[in-house]
Scaffold this motif. Sequence first.
Motif, PDB file in Angstrom:
ATOM      1  N   UNK A 117     -17.847   0.117   1.373  1.00 38.09           N
ATOM      2  CA  UNK A 117     -18.343   1.154   0.476  1.00 38.09           C
ATOM      3  C   UNK A 117     -18.206   2.548   1.029  1.00 38.09           C
ATOM      4  N   UNK A 118     -17.866   2.653   2.303  1.00 36.67           N
ATOM      5  CA  UNK A 118     -17.706   3.967   2.943  1.00 36.67           C
ATOM      6  C   UNK A 118     -16.310   4.162   3.532  1.00 36.67           C
ATOM      7  N   UNK A 119     -15.367   3.330   3.119  1.00 39.27           N
ATOM      8  CA  UNK A 119     -14.003   3.453   3.629  1.00 39.27           C
ATOM      9  C   UNK A 119     -13.437   4.827   3.244  1.00 39.27           C
ATOM     10  N   UNK A 120     -12.650   5.435   4.143  1.00 39.57           N
ATOM     11  CA  UNK A 120     -12.208   6.808   3.937  1.00 39.57           C
ATOM     12  C   UNK A 120     -10.954   6.985   3.078  1.00 39.57           C
ATOM     13  N   UNK A 121     -10.354   5.880   2.617  1.00 37.68           N
ATOM     14  CA  UNK A 121      -9.101   6.000   1.874  1.00 37.68           C
ATOM     15  C   UNK A 121      -9.227   5.555   0.422  1.00 37.68           C
ATOM     16  N   UNK A 122      -8.474   6.236  -0.448  1.00 40.43           N
ATOM     17  CA  UNK A 122      -8.494   6.025  -1.888  1.00 40.43           C
ATOM     18  C   UNK A 122      -7.381   5.049  -2.289  1.00 40.43           C
ATOM     19  N   UNK A 123      -7.714   3.888  -2.876  1.00 40.47           N
ATOM     20  CA  UNK A 123      -6.684   2.907  -3.251  1.00 40.47           C
ATOM     21  C   UNK A 123      -5.706   3.422  -4.306  1.00 40.47           C
ATOM     22  N   UNK A 124      -6.133   4.337  -5.165  1.00 44.58           N
ATOM     23  CA  UNK A 124      -5.211   4.908  -6.148  1.00 44.58           C
ATOM     24  C   UNK A 124      -4.111   5.707  -5.461  1.00 44.58           C
ATOM     25  N   UNK A 125      -4.463   6.378  -4.382  1.00 41.02           N
ATOM     26  CA  UNK A 125      -3.469   7.149  -3.635  1.00 41.02           C
ATOM     27  C   UNK A 125      -2.549   6.218  -2.859  1.00 41.02           C
ATOM     28  N   UNK A 126      -3.053   5.044  -2.469  1.00 42.10           N
ATOM     29  CA  UNK A 126      -2.197   4.044  -1.822  1.00 42.10           C
ATOM     30  C   UNK A 126      -1.139   3.579  -2.813  1.00 42.10           C
ATOM     31  N   UNK A 127      -1.536   3.363  -4.059  1.00 39.83           N
ATOM     32  CA  UNK A 127      -0.593   2.956  -5.102  1.00 39.83           C
ATOM     33  C   UNK A 127       0.481   4.020  -5.285  1.00 39.83           C
ATOM     34  N   UNK A 128       0.075   5.271  -5.316  1.00 36.82           N
ATOM     35  CA  UNK A 128       1.034   6.370  -5.460  1.00 36.82           C
ATOM     36  C   UNK A 128       2.013   6.397  -4.295  1.00 36.82           C
ATOM     37  N   UNK A 129       1.509   6.127  -3.098  1.00 36.45           N
ATOM     38  CA  UNK A 129       2.364   6.141  -1.912  1.00 36.45           C
ATOM     39  C   UNK A 129       3.399   5.020  -1.966  1.00 36.45           C
ATOM     40  N   UNK A 130       3.008   3.837  -2.417  1.00 38.99           N
ATOM     41  CA  UNK A 130       3.935   2.715  -2.513  1.00 38.99           C
ATOM     42  C   UNK A 130       5.012   2.979  -3.560  1.00 38.99           C
ATOM     43  N   UNK A 131       4.617   3.562  -4.673  1.00 40.79           N
ATOM     44  CA  UNK A 131       5.594   3.895  -5.711  1.00 40.79           C
ATOM     45  C   UNK A 131       6.585   4.925  -5.184  1.00 40.79           C
ATOM     46  N   UNK A 132       6.076   5.926  -4.476  1.00 40.34           N
ATOM     47  CA  UNK A 132       6.959   6.941  -3.894  1.00 40.34           C
ATOM     48  C   UNK A 132       7.913   6.307  -2.893  1.00 40.34           C
ATOM     49  N   UNK A 133       7.412   5.390  -2.084  1.00 39.69           N
ATOM     50  CA  UNK A 133       8.250   4.745  -1.080  1.00 39.69           C
ATOM     51  C   UNK A 133       9.346   3.891  -1.736  1.00 39.69           C
ATOM     52  N   UNK A 134       9.036   3.291  -2.873  1.00 42.70           N
ATOM     53  CA  UNK A 134      10.019   2.449  -3.556  1.00 42.70           C
ATOM     54  C   UNK A 134      11.209   3.251  -4.066  1.00 42.70           C
ATOM     55  N   UNK A 135      11.047   4.554  -4.169  1.00 44.38           N
ATOM     56  CA  UNK A 135      12.117   5.417  -4.677  1.00 44.38           C
ATOM     57  C   UNK A 135      13.015   5.958  -3.564  1.00 44.38           C
ATOM     58  N   UNK A 136      12.630   5.711  -2.314  1.00 44.52           N
ATOM     59  CA  UNK A 136      13.413   6.193  -1.183  1.00 44.52           C
ATOM     60  C   UNK A 136      14.670   5.339  -0.990  1.00 44.52           C
ATOM     61  N   UNK A 137      15.778   5.989  -0.640  1.00 44.78           N
ATOM     62  CA  UNK A 137      17.020   5.260  -0.414  1.00 44.78           C
ATOM     63  C   UNK A 137      16.980   4.460   0.876  1.00 44.78           C
TER      64      UNK A 137
END
Length: 279
Positions: free
Chosen positions: A220-240
């Motif tokens: 309940x006090x974890x410092x990271x946002x799972x929605x932003x993790x999703x955004x990061x994975x999508x961004x990574x999938x677009x890298x060559x």
Amino acid sequence: METKKVWFVTGASKGLGFELVKKLLSEGFYVAATSRNVDSLISAISETSAYFLPLNVNITDNNDVKSAIEKTVQHFGKIDVIVNNAGYGQLGTLEELTDEEARANYEVNVFGSLNVIRNAMPYLREQKSGNIFNISSIGGYSGNFPGWGIYCSTKFAVAGFTEALAEEARLFGVHATVVYPGYFRTDFLNKDSVRTPANSIKAYESARHSESAHLNEINGNQPNDPEKAAEALIAMSKEQNPPVHFLLGIETQEFLSNKIDAITKDAKAWESLTVSTGI
């Protein structure tokens, strides 16, 4: 116009998987999502549609996984991105956990992902493109957490086979990445999600402290946002040229540095004995 990719996400009913599926659909991607309880996916996200395919899958059953991959290709015509996210946390020291408890964690966290890779690779290899994201944990890089030995070892295994897969799949234009998430504010540490040892041993005070801290203080006090993790994975999938190793979340760099420092310190301290074996 960019042709939207088809994603196959395991363990999608909660946590990082759930947030990823929601984000992908909101951005117009095609998504096949698996869960042990498909009704939870349907009620939380959607019925089957042109963009979404909810699948009831036992990740530890190779034939069930094979069928799910086939249904995905039949529904969307192809498959592009695999996210091996299904898994669970198993607490308990190595002495405490039974053979059954340890093997069960490996069945889901390790062999479940291998089932997906085994059945998805023929399609990716044939089309000569694709991404495979294997979700490990920062505990799959640094395992010095008392009471988390079995869980961490499953995630070390994920990292190990991803390194090999990256070399095997590279020839076919397929990229494999091991993702090391840090602490994200999901339900991963909820008492109904993480498993505790059936027979705990009081003498392991450090393990009990770690267990209590994770379930009652960190949860309940974890410092990271799972929605932003999703955004990061999508961004990574677009890298060559995506990386083989991808640290995800604040504080993960600290774990990286500490592990490197610890290994370097031991290597230097024992260097004379290390090289004493030469012929």
